[in-house]
Design a protein around this motif. Structure first.
Motif, PDB file in Angstrom:
ATOM      1  N   UNK A 117       0.836  -1.124  -0.013  1.00 34.75           N
ATOM      2  CA  UNK A 117       0.031  -0.032   0.044  1.00 34.75           C
ATOM      3  C   UNK A 117       0.837   1.261   0.068  1.00 34.75           C
ATOM      4  N   UNK A 118       1.937   1.365   0.701  1.00 36.96           N
ATOM      5  CA  UNK A 118       2.631   2.543   0.855  1.00 36.96           C
ATOM      6  C   UNK A 118       3.603   2.744  -0.392  1.00 36.96           C
ATOM      7  N   UNK A 119       3.706   1.656  -1.096  1.00 33.21           N
ATOM      8  CA  UNK A 119       4.488   1.717  -2.648  1.00 33.21           C
ATOM      9  C   UNK A 119       3.628   2.297  -3.444  1.00 33.21           C
ATOM     10  N   UNK A 120       2.404   1.704  -3.464  1.00 29.62           N
ATOM     11  CA  UNK A 120       1.406   1.717  -4.515  1.00 29.62           C
ATOM     12  C   UNK A 120       0.941   3.482  -4.323  1.00 29.62           C
ATOM     13  N   UNK A 121       0.646   3.816  -2.934  1.00 30.97           N
ATOM     14  CA  UNK A 121       0.124   5.209  -2.669  1.00 30.97           C
ATOM     15  C   UNK A 121       1.537   6.297  -3.118  1.00 30.97           C
ATOM     16  N   UNK A 122       2.525   6.028  -3.019  1.00 29.26           N
ATOM     17  CA  UNK A 122       3.789   6.865  -3.492  1.00 29.26           C
ATOM     18  C   UNK A 122       3.742   6.963  -5.046  1.00 29.26           C
ATOM     19  N   UNK A 123       3.586   5.751  -5.427  1.00 28.26           N
ATOM     20  CA  UNK A 123       3.564   5.968  -7.251  1.00 28.26           C
ATOM     21  C   UNK A 123       2.228   6.483  -7.464  1.00 28.26           C
ATOM     22  N   UNK A 124       1.323   6.205  -7.060  1.00 28.54           N
ATOM     23  CA  UNK A 124      -0.178   6.741  -7.465  1.00 28.54           C
ATOM     24  C   UNK A 124      -0.132   8.268  -7.219  1.00 28.54           C
ATOM     25  N   UNK A 125       0.425   8.789  -6.269  1.00 26.78           N
ATOM     26  CA  UNK A 125       0.566  10.303  -5.823  1.00 26.78           C
ATOM     27  C   UNK A 125       1.095  10.981  -6.933  1.00 26.78           C
ATOM     28  N   UNK A 126       2.708  10.430  -7.226  1.00 27.96           N
ATOM     29  CA  UNK A 126       3.411  10.812  -8.328  1.00 27.96           C
ATOM     30  C   UNK A 126       2.669  11.134  -9.577  1.00 27.96           C
ATOM     31  N   UNK A 127       1.854  10.093 -10.132  1.00 28.77           N
ATOM     32  CA  UNK A 127       1.283  10.137 -11.307  1.00 28.77           C
ATOM     33  C   UNK A 127      -0.084  11.034 -11.308  1.00 28.77           C
ATOM     34  N   UNK A 128      -0.883  11.114 -10.465  1.00 27.20           N
ATOM     35  CA  UNK A 128      -1.684  12.236 -10.021  1.00 27.20           C
ATOM     36  C   UNK A 128      -1.266  13.549 -10.271  1.00 27.20           C
ATOM     37  N   UNK A 129      -0.309  13.813  -9.363  1.00 28.49           N
ATOM     38  CA  UNK A 129       0.378  15.308  -9.493  1.00 28.49           C
ATOM     39  C   UNK A 129       0.855  15.727 -10.964  1.00 28.49           C
ATOM     40  N   UNK A 130       1.805  14.655 -11.508  1.00 24.28           N
ATOM     41  CA  UNK A 130       2.112  14.935 -12.784  1.00 24.28           C
ATOM     42  C   UNK A 130       1.062  15.107 -13.628  1.00 24.28           C
ATOM     43  N   UNK A 131       0.004  14.278 -13.631  1.00 25.01           N
ATOM     44  CA  UNK A 131      -1.056  14.251 -14.494  1.00 25.01           C
ATOM     45  C   UNK A 131      -1.996  15.505 -14.499  1.00 25.01           C
ATOM     46  N   UNK A 182       4.169   6.858 -18.377  1.00 24.21           N
ATOM     47  CA  UNK A 182       4.201   5.425 -18.799  1.00 24.21           C
ATOM     48  C   UNK A 182       5.095   4.601 -17.812  1.00 24.21           C
ATOM     49  N   UNK A 183       5.984   5.323 -17.360  1.00 23.25           N
ATOM     50  CA  UNK A 183       7.074   4.636 -16.736  1.00 23.25           C
ATOM     51  C   UNK A 183       6.265   4.357 -15.288  1.00 23.25           C
ATOM     52  N   UNK A 184       5.613   5.398 -14.603  1.00 23.71           N
ATOM     53  CA  UNK A 184       4.985   5.215 -13.375  1.00 23.71           C
ATOM     54  C   UNK A 184       3.858   4.172 -13.401  1.00 23.71           C
ATOM     55  N   UNK A 185       3.104   4.151 -14.696  1.00 24.56           N
ATOM     56  CA  UNK A 185       2.068   2.849 -14.621  1.00 24.56           C
ATOM     57  C   UNK A 185       2.753   1.820 -14.846  1.00 24.56           C
ATOM     58  N   UNK A 186       4.026   1.697 -15.455  1.00 23.33           N
ATOM     59  CA  UNK A 186       4.626   0.355 -15.514  1.00 23.33           C
ATOM     60  C   UNK A 186       4.914  -0.091 -13.838  1.00 23.33           C
ATOM     61  N   UNK A 187       5.476   0.916 -13.110  1.00 24.99           N
ATOM     62  CA  UNK A 187       6.216   0.700 -11.702  1.00 24.99           C
ATOM     63  C   UNK A 187       4.601   0.179 -11.061  1.00 24.99           C
ATOM     64  N   UNK A 188       3.393   0.696 -11.335  1.00 25.69           N
ATOM     65  CA  UNK A 188       2.183   0.399 -10.422  1.00 25.69           C
ATOM     66  C   UNK A 188       1.797  -0.984 -10.986  1.00 25.69           C
ATOM     67  N   UNK A 189       2.039  -1.312 -12.221  1.00 25.89           N
ATOM     68  CA  UNK A 189       1.526  -2.755 -12.720  1.00 25.89           C
ATOM     69  C   UNK A 189       2.677  -3.778 -11.702  1.00 25.89           C
ATOM     70  N   UNK A 190       3.679  -3.328 -11.530  1.00 28.83           N
ATOM     71  CA  UNK A 190       4.612  -4.154 -10.972  1.00 28.83           C
ATOM     72  C   UNK A 190       4.163  -4.511  -9.614  1.00 28.83           C
ATOM     73  N   UNK A 191       3.879  -3.123  -8.743  1.00 28.98           N
ATOM     74  CA  UNK A 191       3.706  -3.329  -7.550  1.00 28.98           C
ATOM     75  C   UNK A 191       2.107  -4.035  -7.288  1.00 28.98           C
TER      76      UNK A 191
END
Ligand SMILES: [Fe+2]
Ligand SMILES: [Fe+2]
Length: 243
Positions: A117-131, A182-191
């Protein structure tokens, strides 16, 4: 047909996507606590019309269909309008909704999934802010410039170079941001291990994973249409107008 048999449990519906979560929450059903309760039972307890709730859930559960278009030839104005209506509006609704759910899960969930959850939360927040910033730049700077170029070309007006020199400058920036997303989406898929929830996963997890997977598909299509059609066509049009 027996509607009770068709209805299934609350959790079976909300595992499909967030639109279904929004429907059950609208009727005051706690989709987390009542995940294993048959929908028919949850409706009966509240005096709700099962058919009405079911019909709303069925339309919410419809997968988003890909929209085909002749993007190489439609007017650019039609293309920016399509991107705004189909992809930007979707993200503006879905991004904060998913964030709210992830914030809540991060505070409520036990140690079992804390790392994920913590890794997902961090990656998702990055994605949201950037988008969110990215959409703003496209809507305020890039798309209006493209629309202005097209009107000038159609009406034979002369057009001045934009304050940022050339449309190729913001396009370069947008392309880099697309690569980052695209790279952050890839990380979320791995997580999330390809968005497959663990067997013990609760209703929240299932809804979040399903919505993230839908968001990934939408965003990749969004990026493809901009990279392959909108941006090269806009750069060509500028060349024909400004040389
Ligand atoms: Fe966009
Ligand atoms: Fe974009």
């Amino acid at each position: 047909m027996n509607q009770t048999a068709v209805a299934g449990t609350v959790g079976e519906w909300t595992a499909r996507n967030f639109r279904c979560v929004v429907v059950v929450e609208k009727y005051g059903i706690d989709f987390h606590e009542e995940a294993s309760v048959p929908l028919e039972e949850a409706c009966r307890q509240r005096g709700l019309d099962l058919d009405a709730v079911l019909s709303e859930l069925q339309s919410a559960a419809e997968p988003r269909q890909a929209v085909a278009g002749d993007w190489a030839n439609v007017p650019l104005r039609a293309l920016t309008k399509h991107i705004n209506a189909r992809h930007h509006e979707y993200l503006k609704l879905e991004l904060p909704r998913l964030r709210q759910r992830l914030d809540r899960m991060a505070t409520r969930h036990g140690a079992r999934d804390a790392g994920l959850l913590s890794r997902l939360h961090t990656a998702y927040c990055n994605l949201q802010e950037e988008l969110e910033l990215h959409l703003h730049k496209e809507e305020m700077i890039l798309f209006p410039t493209i629309d202005r170029y097209e009107s000038a070309a159609e009406n034979g007006y002369r057009v001045a170079a934009p304050p940022f020199g050339s449309v190729r400058n913001p396009i370069q920036m947008m392309l880099r941001e697309h690569d980052g997303a695209t790279e952050t989406l890839r990380q979320i898929r791995v997580i999330t291990r390809d968005y497959v929830p663990a067997d013990y996963a609760c209703a929240n997890f299932r809804a979040v994973f399903a919505s993230l997977e839908e968001l990934e598909a939408d965003l990749l299509e969004h990026i493809r249409v901009e990279n392959e059609f909108l941006f090269p066509r806009a750069a060509e049009l500028e060349k024909s107008l400004l040389g």
